[in-house]
Design a protein around this motif. Structure first.
Motif, PDB file in Angstrom:
ATOM      1  N   CYS A 101       0.826  -1.205   0.000  1.00  0.00           N
ATOM      2  CA  CYS A 101       0.000   0.000   0.000  1.00  0.00           C
ATOM      3  C   CYS A 101       0.861   1.256   0.000  1.00  0.00           C
ATOM      4  O   CYS A 101       0.580   2.219  -0.722  1.00  0.00           O
ATOM      5  CB  CYS A 101      -0.921  -0.014   1.221  1.00  0.00           C
ATOM      6  N   PHE A 102       1.926   1.253   0.782  1.00  0.00           N
ATOM      7  CA  PHE A 102       2.816   2.409   0.859  1.00  0.00           C
ATOM      8  C   PHE A 102       3.964   2.330  -0.142  1.00  0.00           C
ATOM      9  O   PHE A 102       4.756   3.252  -0.249  1.00  0.00           O
ATOM     10  CB  PHE A 102       3.391   2.544   2.270  1.00  0.00           C
ATOM     11  N   GLY A 106      -0.092   0.140  -4.103  1.00  0.00           N
ATOM     12  CA  GLY A 106      -1.236   0.874  -3.592  1.00  0.00           C
ATOM     13  C   GLY A 106      -2.165  -0.057  -2.837  1.00  0.00           C
ATOM     14  O   GLY A 106      -1.802  -1.169  -2.466  1.00  0.00           O
ATOM     15  N   GLY A 107      -3.401   0.386  -2.620  1.00  0.00           N
ATOM     16  CA  GLY A 107      -4.357  -0.400  -1.846  1.00  0.00           C
ATOM     17  C   GLY A 107      -4.909  -1.568  -2.637  1.00  0.00           C
ATOM     18  O   GLY A 107      -4.546  -1.816  -3.784  1.00  0.00           O
ATOM     19  N   ASP A 120     -10.552   3.343   3.059  1.00  0.00           N
ATOM     20  CA  ASP A 120      -9.408   3.839   3.809  1.00  0.00           C
ATOM     21  C   ASP A 120      -9.129   2.957   5.021  1.00  0.00           C
ATOM     22  O   ASP A 120      -7.973   2.613   5.308  1.00  0.00           O
ATOM     23  CB  ASP A 120      -9.620   5.303   4.226  1.00  0.00           C
ATOM     24  N   ASN A 123      -7.652  -0.485   3.874  1.00  0.00           N
ATOM     25  CA  ASN A 123      -6.250  -0.394   3.458  1.00  0.00           C
ATOM     26  C   ASN A 123      -5.302  -0.019   4.599  1.00  0.00           C
ATOM     27  O   ASN A 123      -4.098  -0.257   4.488  1.00  0.00           O
ATOM     28  CB  ASN A 123      -6.101   0.630   2.330  1.00  0.00           C
ATOM     29  N   LEU A 124      -5.835   0.569   5.664  1.00  0.00           N
ATOM     30  CA  LEU A 124      -4.991   1.063   6.756  1.00  0.00           C
ATOM     31  C   LEU A 124      -5.411   0.438   8.085  1.00  0.00           C
ATOM     32  O   LEU A 124      -6.351   0.899   8.723  1.00  0.00           O
ATOM     33  CB  LEU A 124      -5.084   2.592   6.854  1.00  0.00           C
ATOM     34  N   MET A 544       0.827  10.604   0.117  1.00  0.00           N
ATOM     35  CA  MET A 544      -0.343  10.424   0.980  1.00  0.00           C
ATOM     36  C   MET A 544      -0.379  11.464   2.091  1.00  0.00           C
ATOM     37  O   MET A 544       0.656  11.888   2.597  1.00  0.00           O
ATOM     38  CB  MET A 544      -0.339   9.019   1.588  1.00  0.00           C
ATOM     39  N   LEU A 555      -4.417   7.944  -1.361  1.00  0.00           N
ATOM     40  CA  LEU A 555      -4.624   6.520  -1.123  1.00  0.00           C
ATOM     41  C   LEU A 555      -5.465   5.958  -2.256  1.00  0.00           C
ATOM     42  O   LEU A 555      -6.510   6.497  -2.599  1.00  0.00           O
ATOM     43  CB  LEU A 555      -5.342   6.304   0.211  1.00  0.00           C
TER      44      LEU A 555
END
Length: 556
Positions: A101-102, A106-107, A120, A123-124, A544, A555
């Motif tokens: 993701c980072f 990506g997500g 969000d 993904n987090l 981000m 994101l």
């Protein structure tokens, strides 16, 4: 068109309790994580075990390219389209890892108007499952090093410790480290390293376990080292099983969210699609099959890795069989397989498409070996031309497989109606269970060779001396009956990422073989497989941010 984040933030979400209620899940079996996320009790599966299973649909893809294929988008969009035509449907997906993701990828919540939400949160961190797995893995590593410090009563061979550490981040600096430096009070000095959390055997175990009891039994069987007599030392030997299970008591429960069109979505687990089997949890899939008429799931990377492992590992252990397979492609990705550079993909090039179809044709031939009906979903791009589409259609229809244009990215469920109707037709005509690629009774080398020749089209398999010795040791330990998990580049049928299309005249090179005794498979590592990825020169994380009023930027 709006960005994925903008679309997700404008979604009209229903309370997750309302989504659960429509599935027949009562409030006592729901553990809320705010208004739009929940854990589902394992008792839901137990209470519904006598109900017939719904139809299971696997979404897979051609070998991934930088052009993008849209596999998760298709999974989500198809589930919404099935509900759009009146079929009670649940989608089941893996949880995204923070590392990709980072980093570059990506997500992993779909895209456009075919997303799972709240994207969000998904993904987090989500519901903390990956943190629980990281903690359980770290606990075992700490107990192992403490055992060495306290006198090494199990006579562990310091040169044969196989349990590393994990963190859910791409961090190349941690691939090789030294622990225990300094005084004797700091422990025994030795070399080790970190893998990404999704490569942890605990992640694979969580996704293959059928119950909490099964989870504990599998955790106990994990091999952490070998003693000086060559005997395996397990997590059970270190008396670590109970404490690890405590850390995983919530993580084992499936997570319930929804799509942009309020289709229920179980998102649970996320094993690496290289070093592990790359599928969401058995518990989430089996629970969904009891609650819906149709369940859409997916497997990691292209069909040569994801679909093969889905059939030969997940389906074996779960006792499930898909009724249909959707293989996802794009004209752009097929052009890349035909030799076109990314910067030139917007220009019509029918010859490159025709050359690139060799990749999808080989996947279609492979999937036929599992004896499950297949349809091709071709994700639509504005730059695609009718002539290019016709080239893909001809190549697939020559193999007896229908090609359907999918536009779920820009239209949501409505853009996948034709695909949904074809999937229903295939499910209705298929009543036979799938056929595994190989028998478990075969020797490990024969299983590896079968995958290499039948799926990759390799001429043969070459082993390093170390890999040969590891195969002999695994057989001597009595684990040669396990299925094989091939760790190979996702970008090619071969173990060379640069060989696109459908390469021939090559061998597969197995440099190492690892035993995942708890998960229940043997990992054959080929080529340059990384279990701890690094970040690119410009990581996605650099773009981000979050504003004072909570708007998320960058994101995707």
């Amino acid at each position: 068109m709006k960005t994925d984040v903008q679309i997700a933030q404008e979604a009209n979400l229903k309370p997750i309790s309302e989504v659960a209620e429509k599935l027949g899940i009562n409030a006592n079996d729901l553990e809320l994580y705010g208004n739009h996320k929940a854990k589902v009790s394992l008792s839901v599966l137990k209470d519904n075990q006598d109900k017939p299973d719904g139809k299971l649909i696997l979404v897979t893809a051609i070998n991934p390219t930088p052009a993008g294929e849209g596999k998760t988008t298709t999974n989500v969009g198809l589930s919404m389209a099935l509900n759009y035509i009146g079929k009670k449907t649940i989608t089941t997906l893996r949880e995204p890892s923070l590392g990709p993701c980072f980093g570059v990828k990506g997500g992993a919540a779909g895209g456009g108007y075919a997303q799972v939400v709240p994207m969000d949160d998904i993904n987090l961190h989500f519901t903390g499952d990956f943190h629980a797995i990281t903690s359980a893995h770290s606990l075992l590593a700490a107990l192992l090093d403490n055992h060495l410090h306290q006198g090494n009563a199990l006579n562990i061979d310091m040169d044969r410790i196989v349990w590393r550490r994990v963190v859910d981040m791409n961090d190349r600096a941690l691939r090789k480290i030294t622990v225990g430096q300094g005084s004797r009070a700091n422990g025994v000095e030795r070399e080790t390293g970190y893998d990404i959390t999704v490569a942890s055997e605990i992640m694979a175990i969580l996704c293959l376990a059928s119950s909490l009891t099964d989870l504990k039994e599998r955790l106990g069987r994990m091999i952490v080292a070998y003693n000086t007599a060559g005997k395996a030392v397990t997590a059970s030997d270190l008396e670590a099983t109970g404490a690890m299970a405590l850390l995983l008591k919530d993580a084992i429960k499936p997570n319930l969210v929804q799509t942009l069109e309020n289709t229920p979505a179980f998102i649970h687990g996320g094993p690496f699609a290289n070093i592990a089997h790359g599928c969401n949890s058995v518990l989430a899939t089996k629970t969904a099959l009891k609650l819906a008429d149709y369940v859409v799931t997916e497997a990691g990377f292209g069909a040569d890795l994801g679909a093969e492992k889905f059939f030969d590992i997940k389906c074996r252990y779960a006792g499930i069989s898909p009724s249909a397979v959707v293989i996802v492609a794009t004209v752009r990705a097929l052009k890349m397989n035909g030799g076109v550079e990314k910067a030139e993909l917007s220009k019509e090039n029918v010859k490159a498409v025709e050359a690139g179809t060799a990749n999808i044709v080989q996947h279609l031939d492979n999937l036929k070996k599992f004896e499950v009906p297949v349809v091709v979903a071709l994700n639509k791009f504005p730059t695609d031309t009718a002539a290019e589409f016709d080239a893909v259609k001809k190549a697939c229809e020559d193999k007896g497989v229908k090609v359907i244009l999918s536009d779920v990215f820009s239209q949501g469920g409505k853009g996948g109606v034709e695909l949904a109707e074809e999937v229903v037709r295939l499910c209705d005509q298929n009543v036979a269970p799938y056929k595994p690629l190989y028998a478990l009774e075969l020797p490990l080398e024969d299983k590896i060779e079968t995958i290499a020749k039948e799926i990759y089209r390799a001429d043969g398999v070459e082993y390093t001396l170390e890999a040969k010795q590891q195969l002999d040791e695994i057989a001597a330990l009595g684990f040669d009956h396990l299925p094989v998990c091939m760790a190979k580049t996702q970008y090619s049928f071969s173990d060379d990422a640069a060989l696109l299309g459908a390469p021939r005249n090559f061998n597969i090179h197995v440099k190492e073989v690892r035993l995942s005794a708890g998960a229940g498979f043997v990992v054959a590592i080929t080529g340059a497989i990384m279990t701890m990825p690094g970040l690119p020169k410009v990581p996605a994380a650099n773009g981000m941010d979050i504003t004072e009023d909570g708007e998320i930027i960058g994101l995707s």
